[in-house]
Design a protein around this motif. Structure first.
Motif, PDB file in Angstrom:
ATOM      1  N   VAL A  14       5.138 -93.752 -62.410  1.00  0.00           N
ATOM      2  CA  VAL A  14       5.861 -93.484 -63.660  1.00  0.00           C
ATOM      3  C   VAL A  14       4.991 -92.710 -64.644  1.00  0.00           C
ATOM      4  O   VAL A  14       5.507 -92.030 -65.537  1.00  0.00           O
ATOM      5  CB  VAL A  14       6.384 -94.786 -64.305  1.00  0.00           C
ATOM      6  N   GLY A  15       3.656 -92.792 -64.482  1.00  0.00           N
ATOM      7  CA  GLY A  15       2.778 -91.986 -65.331  1.00  0.00           C
ATOM      8  C   GLY A  15       2.983 -90.510 -65.078  1.00  0.00           C
ATOM      9  O   GLY A  15       3.070 -89.703 -66.016  1.00  0.00           O
ATOM     10  N   LEU A  16       3.060 -90.128 -63.804  1.00  0.00           N
ATOM     11  CA  LEU A  16       3.322 -88.734 -63.460  1.00  0.00           C
ATOM     12  C   LEU A  16       4.700 -88.303 -63.963  1.00  0.00           C
ATOM     13  O   LEU A  16       4.884 -87.183 -64.444  1.00  0.00           O
ATOM     14  CB  LEU A  16       3.224 -88.553 -61.939  1.00  0.00           C
ATOM     15  N   LEU A  17       5.663 -89.202 -63.849  1.00  0.00           N
ATOM     16  CA  LEU A  17       7.006 -88.904 -64.336  1.00  0.00           C
ATOM     17  C   LEU A  17       7.006 -88.719 -65.851  1.00  0.00           C
ATOM     18  O   LEU A  17       7.658 -87.809 -66.383  1.00  0.00           O
ATOM     19  CB  LEU A  17       7.960 -90.041 -63.951  1.00  0.00           C
ATOM     20  N   THR A  18       6.265 -89.565 -66.551  1.00  0.00           N
ATOM     21  CA  THR A  18       6.202 -89.499 -68.013  1.00  0.00           C
ATOM     22  C   THR A  18       5.585 -88.189 -68.486  1.00  0.00           C
ATOM     23  O   THR A  18       6.025 -87.600 -69.481  1.00  0.00           O
ATOM     24  CB  THR A  18       5.393 -90.691 -68.563  1.00  0.00           C
ATOM     25  N   LEU A  19       4.550 -87.729 -67.790  1.00  0.00           N
ATOM     26  CA  LEU A  19       3.842 -86.513 -68.194  1.00  0.00           C
ATOM     27  C   LEU A  19       4.623 -85.239 -67.882  1.00  0.00           C
ATOM     28  O   LEU A  19       4.303 -84.174 -68.411  1.00  0.00           O
ATOM     29  CB  LEU A  19       2.479 -86.451 -67.506  1.00  0.00           C
ATOM     30  N   THR A  20       5.633 -85.339 -67.026  1.00  0.00           N
ATOM     31  CA  THR A  20       6.437 -84.168 -66.684  1.00  0.00           C
ATOM     32  C   THR A  20       7.316 -83.782 -67.865  1.00  0.00           C
ATOM     33  O   THR A  20       8.103 -84.593 -68.347  1.00  0.00           O
ATOM     34  CB  THR A  20       7.325 -84.460 -65.461  1.00  0.00           C
ATOM     35  N   THR A  49      13.368 -98.367 -75.687  1.00  0.00           N
ATOM     36  CA  THR A  49      14.360 -99.456 -75.629  1.00  0.00           C
ATOM     37  C   THR A  49      15.312 -99.227 -74.473  1.00  0.00           C
ATOM     38  O   THR A  49      15.642-100.156 -73.717  1.00  0.00           O
ATOM     39  CB  THR A  49      15.149 -99.532 -76.946  1.00  0.00           C
ATOM     40  N   GLY A  50      15.765 -97.982 -74.324  1.00  0.00           N
ATOM     41  CA  GLY A  50      16.642 -97.651 -73.201  1.00  0.00           C
ATOM     42  C   GLY A  50      15.971 -97.900 -71.871  1.00  0.00           C
ATOM     43  O   GLY A  50      16.580 -98.450 -70.939  1.00  0.00           O
ATOM     44  N   THR A  51      14.706 -97.519 -71.754  1.00  0.00           N
ATOM     45  CA  THR A  51      13.959 -97.751 -70.516  1.00  0.00           C
ATOM     46  C   THR A  51      13.871 -99.240 -70.207  1.00  0.00           C
ATOM     47  O   THR A  51      14.075 -99.670 -69.059  1.00  0.00           O
ATOM     48  CB  THR A  51      12.540 -97.169 -70.633  1.00  0.00           C
ATOM     49  N   LEU A  52      13.573-100.041 -71.239  1.00  0.00           N
ATOM     50  CA  LEU A  52      13.470-101.489 -71.047  1.00  0.00           C
ATOM     51  C   LEU A  52      14.810-102.084 -70.624  1.00  0.00           C
ATOM     52  O   LEU A  52      14.860-102.963 -69.752  1.00  0.00           O
ATOM     53  CB  LEU A  52      12.973-102.150 -72.329  1.00  0.00           C
ATOM     54  N   VAL A  53      15.892-101.590 -71.209  1.00  0.00           N
ATOM     55  CA  VAL A  53      17.222-102.084 -70.844  1.00  0.00           C
ATOM     56  C   VAL A  53      17.538-101.747 -69.390  1.00  0.00           C
ATOM     57  O   VAL A  53      18.000-102.601 -68.625  1.00  0.00           O
ATOM     58  CB  VAL A  53      18.292-101.501 -71.779  1.00  0.00           C
ATOM     59  N   TRP A  54      17.283-100.492 -69.002  1.00  0.00           N
ATOM     60  CA  TRP A  54      17.542-100.099 -67.618  1.00  0.00           C
ATOM     61  C   TRP A  54      16.721-100.936 -66.648  1.00  0.00           C
ATOM     62  O   TRP A  54      17.229-101.408 -65.620  1.00  0.00           O
ATOM     63  CB  TRP A  54      17.216 -98.620 -67.422  1.00  0.00           C
ATOM     64  N   ALA A 151       8.107-106.888 -65.716  1.00  0.00           N
ATOM     65  CA  ALA A 151       6.689-106.572 -65.923  1.00  0.00           C
ATOM     66  C   ALA A 151       6.397-105.121 -65.561  1.00  0.00           C
ATOM     67  O   ALA A 151       5.682-104.412 -66.284  1.00  0.00           O
ATOM     68  CB  ALA A 151       5.819-107.516 -65.087  1.00  0.00           C
ATOM     69  N   LEU A 152       6.956-104.660 -64.453  1.00  0.00           N
ATOM     70  CA  LEU A 152       6.774-103.262 -64.053  1.00  0.00           C
ATOM     71  C   LEU A 152       7.411-102.316 -65.064  1.00  0.00           C
ATOM     72  O   LEU A 152       6.844-101.266 -65.395  1.00  0.00           O
ATOM     73  CB  LEU A 152       7.378-103.041 -62.668  1.00  0.00           C
ATOM     74  N   THR A 153       8.569-102.687 -65.555  1.00  0.00           N
ATOM     75  CA  THR A 153       9.248-101.862 -66.557  1.00  0.00           C
ATOM     76  C   THR A 153       8.411-101.746 -67.820  1.00  0.00           C
ATOM     77  O   THR A 153       8.343-100.677 -68.438  1.00  0.00           O
ATOM     78  CB  THR A 153      10.626-102.460 -66.903  1.00  0.00           C
ATOM     79  N   CYS A 154       7.759-102.839 -68.204  1.00  0.00           N
ATOM     80  CA  CYS A 154       6.913-102.817 -69.400  1.00  0.00           C
ATOM     81  C   CYS A 154       5.753-101.845 -69.240  1.00  0.00           C
ATOM     82  O   CYS A 154       5.299-101.233 -70.221  1.00  0.00           O
ATOM     83  CB  CYS A 154       6.391-104.223 -69.698  1.00  0.00           C
TER      84      CYS A 154
END
Length: 206
Positions: A14-20, A49-54, A151-154
């Motif tokens: 998700v770090g690579l995804l975030t940096l894209t 918040t949306g990410t945490l909900v998903w 935990a992974l979502t966090c």
């Protein structure tokens, strides 16, 4: 796979995804540069918040409905596409700094930014499908499914928040230049085009 290993592995993905660069990046940069830090942090926290909900819904098994029900996916997909196109067209039709300053008392707050960030994330069914496809692969066998998933979502939320802080800081440094009428019009056009493009891509994708 141990939970610690799962956390580090998921953080890398998700770090690579975030940096894209993508829709979230464009929205955070524009808001920070043109609307101020307060509204920008509203957008950032809305997106997270949306990410945490998903992630929470996926951990509970709810978002599996998106892959099981074509109707549910299509309703959310078209709703998200319409929202993105509407938001992008609004940026493209912006009349410059004067119009923005006139709207500032109504649209300049944290709550407005949070709502925009949250809706942008929650109305994108591909985020839900991503979590359905990826998150279970990182939950160790025997670990409590819901707790491990959250935990992974966090981890994703923290990484997204940290990267957004960098974007907000960068935009604040060059804010003086970006608030010039010509620069603002350029940013509105670029960001508006990106947002409309994501909306159309969402509408036309299978």
């Amino acid at each position: 796979m141990e939970m610690t290993t799962a956390l580090w592995s998921f953080a890398l993905v998700v770090g690579l995804l975030t940096l894209t660069p993508g829709l979230d990046t464009a929205l955070v940069l524009r808001t920070s540069a043109l609307a101020g830090r307060r509204q920008a942090w509203g957008v950032v926290l809305g997106i997270q918040t949306g990410t945490l909900v998903w992630g929470t819904l996926t951990s509970a098994g709810v978002t599996a409905l998106l892959t099981a029900s074509q109707v549910a996916y299509e309703v959310l997909r078209w709703g998200g596409a319409a929202y993105l196109v509407w938001m992008g067209v609004g940026m493209l039709r912006s009349r410059g700094v004067q119009a923005a300053e006139e709207e500032a008392p109504v649209r300049g707050g944290f709550r407005y930014g949070w709502r925009r960030g949250a809706l942008t994330n929650l109305l994108n069914p591909k985020v839900g499908v991503f979590y359905v496809a990826v998150l279970p692969q990182f939950i160790p066998s025997g670990a409590p499914h819901f707790a491990a998933g959250v935990a992974l979502t966090c981890v994703h939320v923290v990484e997204g928040g940290l990267w957004s802080a960098v974007l907000v800081g960068f935009a604040q440094v060059v804010r003086g230049w970006l608030r010039r009428p010509s620069a603002r019009r350029l940013m509105d056009r670029v960001t508006g085009t990106v947002v409309v493009g994501f909306g159309l891509k969402l509408a036309l994708s299978d």
